[in-house]
Write an enzyme that holds these catalytic residues in place. Structure first.
Site, PDB file in Angstrom:
ATOM      1  N   PRO A  17       0.801  -1.227   0.000  1.00  0.00           N
ATOM      2  CA  PRO A  17       0.000   0.000   0.000  1.00  0.00           C
ATOM      3  C   PRO A  17       0.834   1.278   0.000  1.00  0.00           C
ATOM      4  O   PRO A  17       1.905   1.341   0.603  1.00  0.00           O
ATOM      5  CB  PRO A  17      -0.837  -0.101   1.278  1.00  0.00           C
ATOM      6  CG  PRO A  17      -0.137  -1.082   2.138  1.00  0.00           C
ATOM      7  CD  PRO A  17       0.578  -2.016   1.216  1.00  0.00           C
ATOM      8  N   ASN A  18       0.311   2.253  -0.698  1.00  0.00           N
ATOM      9  CA  ASN A  18       0.848   3.609  -0.807  1.00  0.00           C
ATOM     10  C   ASN A  18       2.102   3.726  -1.660  1.00  0.00           C
ATOM     11  O   ASN A  18       2.574   4.833  -1.910  1.00  0.00           O
ATOM     12  CB  ASN A  18       1.090   4.234   0.572  1.00  0.00           C
ATOM     13  CG  ASN A  18      -0.196   4.387   1.341  1.00  0.00           C
ATOM     14  OD1 ASN A  18      -1.172   4.909   0.816  1.00  0.00           O
ATOM     15  ND2 ASN A  18      -0.221   3.900   2.566  1.00  0.00           N
ATOM     16  N   ARG A  25       5.048  11.162  -2.384  1.00  0.00           N
ATOM     17  CA  ARG A  25       4.856  10.974  -0.949  1.00  0.00           C
ATOM     18  C   ARG A  25       6.192  11.013  -0.217  1.00  0.00           C
ATOM     19  O   ARG A  25       7.045  10.162  -0.427  1.00  0.00           O
ATOM     20  CB  ARG A  25       4.180   9.627  -0.696  1.00  0.00           C
ATOM     21  CG  ARG A  25       4.024   9.301   0.758  1.00  0.00           C
ATOM     22  CD  ARG A  25       3.420   7.912   0.937  1.00  0.00           C
ATOM     23  NE  ARG A  25       3.405   7.567   2.345  1.00  0.00           N
ATOM     24  CZ  ARG A  25       3.758   6.400   2.835  1.00  0.00           C
ATOM     25  NH1 ARG A  25       4.137   5.433   2.014  1.00  0.00           N
ATOM     26  NH2 ARG A  25       3.722   6.176   4.118  1.00  0.00           N
ATOM     27  N   TYR A  30      11.279   8.420   1.163  1.00  0.00           N
ATOM     28  CA  TYR A  30      11.136   7.336   0.196  1.00  0.00           C
ATOM     29  C   TYR A  30      11.827   7.585  -1.140  1.00  0.00           C
ATOM     30  O   TYR A  30      11.809   6.710  -2.003  1.00  0.00           O
ATOM     31  CB  TYR A  30       9.651   7.055  -0.044  1.00  0.00           C
ATOM     32  CG  TYR A  30       8.945   6.632   1.218  1.00  0.00           C
ATOM     33  CD1 TYR A  30       9.212   5.397   1.803  1.00  0.00           C
ATOM     34  CD2 TYR A  30       8.042   7.473   1.851  1.00  0.00           C
ATOM     35  CE1 TYR A  30       8.584   5.009   2.973  1.00  0.00           C
ATOM     36  CE2 TYR A  30       7.412   7.097   3.026  1.00  0.00           C
ATOM     37  CZ  TYR A  30       7.686   5.857   3.582  1.00  0.00           C
ATOM     38  OH  TYR A  30       7.071   5.475   4.739  1.00  0.00           O
ATOM     39  N   ASN A  82       7.934  -5.640  -1.252  1.00  0.00           N
ATOM     40  CA  ASN A  82       7.938  -4.514  -0.332  1.00  0.00           C
ATOM     41  C   ASN A  82       6.518  -4.460   0.225  1.00  0.00           C
ATOM     42  O   ASN A  82       5.631  -3.898  -0.407  1.00  0.00           O
ATOM     43  CB  ASN A  82       8.299  -3.211  -1.037  1.00  0.00           C
ATOM     44  CG  ASN A  82       8.354  -2.037  -0.072  1.00  0.00           C
ATOM     45  OD1 ASN A  82       7.804  -2.095   1.025  1.00  0.00           O
ATOM     46  ND2 ASN A  82       9.009  -0.972  -0.488  1.00  0.00           N
ATOM     47  N   ALA A  85       3.235  -0.873   4.595  1.00  0.00           N
ATOM     48  CA  ALA A  85       2.579  -0.873   5.908  1.00  0.00           C
ATOM     49  C   ALA A  85       2.105  -2.264   6.321  1.00  0.00           C
ATOM     50  O   ALA A  85       1.967  -2.539   7.520  1.00  0.00           O
ATOM     51  CB  ALA A  85       1.411   0.109   5.909  1.00  0.00           C
ATOM     52  N   ASP A  95       1.056 -15.668   5.764  1.00  0.00           N
ATOM     53  CA  ASP A  95       0.573 -17.028   5.541  1.00  0.00           C
ATOM     54  C   ASP A  95       0.609 -17.399   4.064  1.00  0.00           C
ATOM     55  O   ASP A  95       0.929 -18.535   3.709  1.00  0.00           O
ATOM     56  CB  ASP A  95      -0.834 -17.197   6.107  1.00  0.00           C
ATOM     57  CG  ASP A  95      -0.869 -17.225   7.629  1.00  0.00           C
ATOM     58  OD1 ASP A  95       0.201 -17.298   8.269  1.00  0.00           O
ATOM     59  OD2 ASP A  95      -1.988 -17.159   8.181  1.00  0.00           O
ATOM     60  N   GLU A 106      12.565  -9.482   1.283  1.00  0.00           N
ATOM     61  CA  GLU A 106      11.756  -8.371   1.796  1.00  0.00           C
ATOM     62  C   GLU A 106      12.541  -7.077   1.594  1.00  0.00           C
ATOM     63  O   GLU A 106      13.707  -6.991   1.961  1.00  0.00           O
ATOM     64  CB  GLU A 106      11.482  -8.605   3.282  1.00  0.00           C
ATOM     65  CG  GLU A 106      10.721  -7.517   3.973  1.00  0.00           C
ATOM     66  CD  GLU A 106      10.544  -7.795   5.466  1.00  0.00           C
ATOM     67  OE1 GLU A 106      10.155  -6.857   6.175  1.00  0.00           O
ATOM     68  OE2 GLU A 106      10.805  -8.933   5.935  1.00  0.00           O
ATOM     69  N   HIS A 108      12.594  -2.716   1.876  1.00  0.00           N
ATOM     70  CA  HIS A 108      12.049  -1.455   2.406  1.00  0.00           C
ATOM     71  C   HIS A 108      12.911  -0.319   1.883  1.00  0.00           C
ATOM     72  O   HIS A 108      14.144  -0.373   1.973  1.00  0.00           O
ATOM     73  CB  HIS A 108      12.037  -1.457   3.937  1.00  0.00           C
ATOM     74  CG  HIS A 108      11.184  -2.549   4.483  1.00  0.00           C
ATOM     75  ND1 HIS A 108       9.813  -2.491   4.466  1.00  0.00           N
ATOM     76  CD2 HIS A 108      11.512  -3.748   5.015  1.00  0.00           C
ATOM     77  CE1 HIS A 108       9.329  -3.606   4.984  1.00  0.00           C
ATOM     78  NE2 HIS A 108      10.334  -4.390   5.307  1.00  0.00           N
ATOM     79  N   LEU A 109      12.286   0.694   1.324  1.00  0.00           N
ATOM     80  CA  LEU A 109      13.018   1.836   0.790  1.00  0.00           C
ATOM     81  C   LEU A 109      13.743   2.600   1.894  1.00  0.00           C
ATOM     82  O   LEU A 109      14.888   3.008   1.727  1.00  0.00           O
ATOM     83  CB  LEU A 109      12.061   2.772   0.055  1.00  0.00           C
ATOM     84  CG  LEU A 109      11.444   2.187  -1.222  1.00  0.00           C
ATOM     85  CD1 LEU A 109      10.227   2.988  -1.643  1.00  0.00           C
ATOM     86  CD2 LEU A 109      12.475   2.138  -2.329  1.00  0.00           C
ATOM     87  N   ARG A 115      13.337   4.439  12.305  1.00  0.00           N
ATOM     88  CA  ARG A 115      12.054   5.153  12.315  1.00  0.00           C
ATOM     89  C   ARG A 115      11.249   4.797  13.564  1.00  0.00           C
ATOM     90  O   ARG A 115      11.797   4.332  14.557  1.00  0.00           O
ATOM     91  CB  ARG A 115      11.305   4.840  11.022  1.00  0.00           C
ATOM     92  CG  ARG A 115      12.135   5.313   9.805  1.00  0.00           C
ATOM     93  CD  ARG A 115      11.435   5.189   8.506  1.00  0.00           C
ATOM     94  NE  ARG A 115      10.223   6.000   8.499  1.00  0.00           N
ATOM     95  CZ  ARG A 115       9.234   5.813   7.659  1.00  0.00           C
ATOM     96  NH1 ARG A 115       9.292   4.837   6.773  1.00  0.00           N
ATOM     97  NH2 ARG A 115       8.170   6.587   7.683  1.00  0.00           N
ATOM     98  N   ARG A 119       7.568   0.229  13.367  1.00  0.00           N
ATOM     99  CA  ARG A 119       8.086  -0.197  12.062  1.00  0.00           C
ATOM    100  C   ARG A 119       9.194  -1.238  12.181  1.00  0.00           C
ATOM    101  O   ARG A 119       9.601  -1.842  11.193  1.00  0.00           O
ATOM    102  CB  ARG A 119       8.597   1.004  11.273  1.00  0.00           C
ATOM    103  CG  ARG A 119       7.492   1.975  10.894  1.00  0.00           C
ATOM    104  CD  ARG A 119       8.005   3.037   9.950  1.00  0.00           C
ATOM    105  NE  ARG A 119       7.075   4.129   9.823  1.00  0.00           N
ATOM    106  CZ  ARG A 119       6.034   4.141   8.987  1.00  0.00           C
ATOM    107  NH1 ARG A 119       5.815   3.105   8.202  1.00  0.00           N
ATOM    108  NH2 ARG A 119       5.230   5.181   8.938  1.00  0.00           N
TER     109      ARG A 119
END
Length: 151
Positions: A17-18, A25, A30, A82, A85, A95, A106, A108-109, A115, A119
């Site tokens: 999301p986002n 943003r 980011y 990624n 959230a 799952d 995995e 993450h930017l 943070r 998170r």
């Protein structure tokens, strides 16, 4: 990028999301690259070595779960995700990833460990082949390089 013995033939990149708002943003957190920029670069890099790369983004958890489940039958050999959230909230995505048994990294930017405290908890890290955090869009490229050379 040169990978003579590329074993991975199909890679799925999942954006949570986002991430559709990248470039607009909070660019100080980011970065200024858009999601289209990131996807275009990954598709181009994978294509240079004959690997099919598909990217998907959704703000809806169910859509991401459904797409991950499809990897059981569509020939996907590796996932770069990624979860955004959903990293801190989604047992459903966890799952799905556990069920399909497709190796994943995995991403993450931002550096999630520098943070807010919430998170720092990921529902995915213990299942992941690896975690890349805080390297901006370069993290996706590094994950792709690994995927292209993994079994």
């Amino acid at each position: 990028m040169s990978f003579e013995n590329t074993k991975t033939k199909k890679i799925l990149v999942v954006h949570g999301p986002n991430l559709n708002l990248l470039g607009m943003r909070e660019p100080d957190i980011y970065g200024s690259e858009t999601l289209d920029d990131i996807n275009r670069n990954l598709i181009q890099l994978a294509g240079k070595v004959g690997v099919k790369l598909e990217a998907c983004q959704s703000n809806a958890e169910a859509e991401l779960v459904n797409r991950i489940q499809l990897t059981m039958s569509d020939g996907t050999n590796f996932i770069i995700i990624n979860p955004a959230a959903f990293t801190h909230t989604s047992v459903a995505l966890r799952d799905a990833l556990a069920a399909v048994k497709v190796p994943f990294i995995e991403i993450h930017l931002s550096n999630v460990f520098s943070r807010e405290s919430f998170r720092k908890k990921s529902y995915f890290s213990d299942l992941a082949v690896g975690v890349i955090s805080g390297l901006g869009a370069k993290g996706y490229v590094l994950a792709l390089e690994y995927a292209l050379t993994s079994r």
